[in-house]
Design a protein around this motif. Sequence first.
Motif, PDB file in Angstrom:
ATOM      1  N   ILE A 112       0.837  -1.195   0.000  1.00  0.00           N
ATOM      2  CA  ILE A 112       0.000   0.000   0.000  1.00  0.00           C
ATOM      3  C   ILE A 112       0.872   1.246   0.000  1.00  0.00           C
ATOM      4  O   ILE A 112       1.716   1.439   0.890  1.00  0.00           O
ATOM      5  CB  ILE A 112      -0.940   0.017   1.219  1.00  0.00           C
ATOM      6  N   ASP A 113       0.688   2.082  -1.014  1.00  0.00           N
ATOM      7  CA  ASP A 113       1.427   3.338  -1.144  1.00  0.00           C
ATOM      8  C   ASP A 113       0.440   4.493  -0.929  1.00  0.00           C
ATOM      9  O   ASP A 113      -0.478   4.677  -1.733  1.00  0.00           O
ATOM     10  CB  ASP A 113       2.053   3.430  -2.538  1.00  0.00           C
ATOM     11  N   PRO A 114       0.598   5.266   0.137  1.00  0.00           N
ATOM     12  CA  PRO A 114      -0.352   6.363   0.392  1.00  0.00           C
ATOM     13  C   PRO A 114      -0.375   7.423  -0.700  1.00  0.00           C
ATOM     14  O   PRO A 114      -1.331   8.206  -0.784  1.00  0.00           O
ATOM     15  CB  PRO A 114       0.133   6.947   1.725  1.00  0.00           C
ATOM     16  N   LEU A 277      -8.329   9.101   3.678  1.00  0.00           N
ATOM     17  CA  LEU A 277      -8.213  10.156   4.679  1.00  0.00           C
ATOM     18  C   LEU A 277      -6.886  10.110   5.424  1.00  0.00           C
ATOM     19  O   LEU A 277      -6.581  11.019   6.197  1.00  0.00           O
ATOM     20  CB  LEU A 277      -9.369  10.068   5.674  1.00  0.00           C
ATOM     21  N   GLY A 278      -6.106   9.036   5.214  1.00  0.00           N
ATOM     22  CA  GLY A 278      -4.791   8.954   5.843  1.00  0.00           C
ATOM     23  C   GLY A 278      -4.610   7.680   6.624  1.00  0.00           C
ATOM     24  O   GLY A 278      -5.451   6.780   6.623  1.00  0.00           O
ATOM     25  N   GLU A 279      -3.475   7.560   7.298  1.00  0.00           N
ATOM     26  CA  GLU A 279      -3.179   6.423   8.164  1.00  0.00           C
ATOM     27  C   GLU A 279      -2.735   6.956   9.508  1.00  0.00           C
ATOM     28  O   GLU A 279      -2.127   8.023   9.619  1.00  0.00           O
ATOM     29  CB  GLU A 279      -2.132   5.508   7.552  1.00  0.00           C
ATOM     30  N   ARG A 312      -2.933   0.208  17.240  1.00  0.00           N
ATOM     31  CA  ARG A 312      -2.924  -0.494  15.957  1.00  0.00           C
ATOM     32  C   ARG A 312      -2.715   0.515  14.837  1.00  0.00           C
ATOM     33  O   ARG A 312      -3.179   1.656  14.915  1.00  0.00           O
ATOM     34  CB  ARG A 312      -4.247  -1.229  15.723  1.00  0.00           C
ATOM     35  N   HIS A 313      -2.045   0.076  13.774  1.00  0.00           N
ATOM     36  CA  HIS A 313      -1.851   0.943  12.609  1.00  0.00           C
ATOM     37  C   HIS A 313      -3.078   0.840  11.719  1.00  0.00           C
ATOM     38  O   HIS A 313      -3.411  -0.241  11.232  1.00  0.00           O
ATOM     39  CB  HIS A 313      -0.601   0.526  11.831  1.00  0.00           C
ATOM     40  N   MET A 314      -3.754   1.969  11.499  1.00  0.00           N
ATOM     41  CA  MET A 314      -5.028   1.967  10.782  1.00  0.00           C
ATOM     42  C   MET A 314      -4.969   2.830   9.526  1.00  0.00           C
ATOM     43  O   MET A 314      -4.335   3.890   9.497  1.00  0.00           O
ATOM     44  CB  MET A 314      -6.134   2.520  11.682  1.00  0.00           C
ATOM     45  N   TYR A 315      -5.653   2.350   8.494  1.00  0.00           N
ATOM     46  CA  TYR A 315      -5.938   3.149   7.307  1.00  0.00           C
ATOM     47  C   TYR A 315      -7.365   3.664   7.429  1.00  0.00           C
ATOM     48  O   TYR A 315      -8.273   2.906   7.794  1.00  0.00           O
ATOM     49  CB  TYR A 315      -5.799   2.305   6.042  1.00  0.00           C
ATOM     50  N   VAL A 335     -14.435   4.375   7.423  1.00  0.00           N
ATOM     51  CA  VAL A 335     -14.002   3.008   7.712  1.00  0.00           C
ATOM     52  C   VAL A 335     -12.568   3.039   8.233  1.00  0.00           C
ATOM     53  O   VAL A 335     -11.687   3.626   7.596  1.00  0.00           O
ATOM     54  CB  VAL A 335     -14.085   2.135   6.440  1.00  0.00           C
ATOM     55  N   TYR A 336     -12.338   2.414   9.385  1.00  0.00           N
ATOM     56  CA  TYR A 336     -11.014   2.342   9.996  1.00  0.00           C
ATOM     57  C   TYR A 336     -10.513   0.909   9.848  1.00  0.00           C
ATOM     58  O   TYR A 336     -11.036  -0.012  10.481  1.00  0.00           O
ATOM     59  CB  TYR A 336     -11.093   2.751  11.464  1.00  0.00           C
ATOM     60  N   VAL A 337      -9.511   0.694   8.990  1.00  0.00           N
ATOM     61  CA  VAL A 337      -9.058  -0.649   8.637  1.00  0.00           C
ATOM     62  C   VAL A 337      -7.701  -0.935   9.270  1.00  0.00           C
ATOM     63  O   VAL A 337      -6.738  -0.192   9.055  1.00  0.00           O
ATOM     64  CB  VAL A 337      -8.956  -0.809   7.101  1.00  0.00           C
ATOM     65  N   ASP A 338      -7.630  -2.010  10.035  1.00  0.00           N
ATOM     66  CA  ASP A 338      -6.383  -2.416  10.673  1.00  0.00           C
ATOM     67  C   ASP A 338      -5.391  -2.900   9.617  1.00  0.00           C
ATOM     68  O   ASP A 338      -5.720  -3.738   8.772  1.00  0.00           O
ATOM     69  CB  ASP A 338      -6.665  -3.529  11.684  1.00  0.00           C
TER      70      ASP A 338
END
Length: 437
Positions: A112-114, A277-279, A312-315, A335-338
């Motif tokens: 995954i590349d922001p 929206l970011g990580e 946790r690191h979230m997208y 949506v907050y994705v781990d």
Amino acid sequence: MINKILHRATQFVVTVTAFALAFMLGVSTASAQVKPGDFIAPSNAAQVKELVSPGVYYKVQHGMTMKIIATQRVDWPPPYMDATEKYSSQVRLSNDHRSLTGFVAGQPFPLIDPNDPQVAEKIIWNNVFRPITSDDYDLRFYDCESAYEQSGPQTRQIENFEIGHYAGYDLVGRTEVEPIPTDPDFKVTGRFWLFALYPILSPQEIRGTGFIRFRYSDPNRGDDVWDWAKNTRRVRRLNEAQMSSATTTNGSSATTWDPDHYAGFNPKTEQYDYKYLGEKNMLAVAHADHSPEIRCETDGGTSACPEAWESRHMYVVQATPRAGKINAIDSKTVVYVDGEMWFEPYIDTYDRSGQLFRNHIYWLTNRDRPVADAKVAIYPFKRSFVVGACSTDLQSGLASMCYLPGRDTPERECWYINMGAVDKSFFTTEAMVKAAH
């Protein structure tokens, strides 16, 4: 040719390792605001305001408590990892960036590349084909309670639900149970997956009610949905737009759950536009202490608490219904994705006036069995299980808390994942009607 394959595999492992290191460094930074051993309650809720979604913060303000623990790693099931290494390099987004091409099994986009213009779409597709289940699942005999939030041990419980089966069958992306990796039926029907929830066992007035849902690979074909209701005693076809309504499929207004959020964000992917929206490093439950979950006594039983929350690191991705594609009741969903589990620990939805509407929280654990005394549902590796889930109408205070497994049910093991526990015959209207009787 062999050298190319080895080189590709090495690149994959190196990249994943680099991500893991960056992830752990980021977690350390986020944890500066809270530390393992901290206990979060309404009195010090401000400490986690920037570490959870607005909806989760509301829950803490209204009585849900948290025990902060050290971050622990979540590894993918080995068959899912193997499929990712084998097939991910050939996966692409379609020309309109709506659907996938070249997908077989595993995670579609492990890198995954922001800065990627399509990063939001790739995160969502990773969530669609996430590692928590890949073949089939059968959640047996779980229960849910609906109540109005209030402080203290008192409760305003208004309904209790018990459900016989919550089951799914994937036709593509299969990694553990034959046929692997694709069910031949996919070429005939174009169905991605099948889902069923039936029969509802209580309350008595809706006993036997259930519904079935099919998802298709064709981006322009909506879901097929049928239900059976006790009051009409017949099968009826539902409009898929009704899947965002909490009252459509169970005949009761005493629940805040809707099918589009039973297991995270689950409407048809191509019917939404996505914005990255970011990580961020945020708090979530990935290693729950309890199974069955415990009823929270400090918010009227409208969550599970106290439970173990870790950084946790979230997208973070915003999903907006596409104009003319679906008439969803929410104007947008955040949506907050781990970034390890690729499951959303929580989701916030907003009403058509833009106000915060509903919050959904999912409590997960990671182990080789869903309950400590399991005799059948035991796996050769750790996998993630959802052990609790709560949906809250933040505007009325009504919440529906589900216990997976149930606290007082005949089936203790509850979760049967990728064990061939259900086949396609389970997902028919005939089977649903038979179970209702």
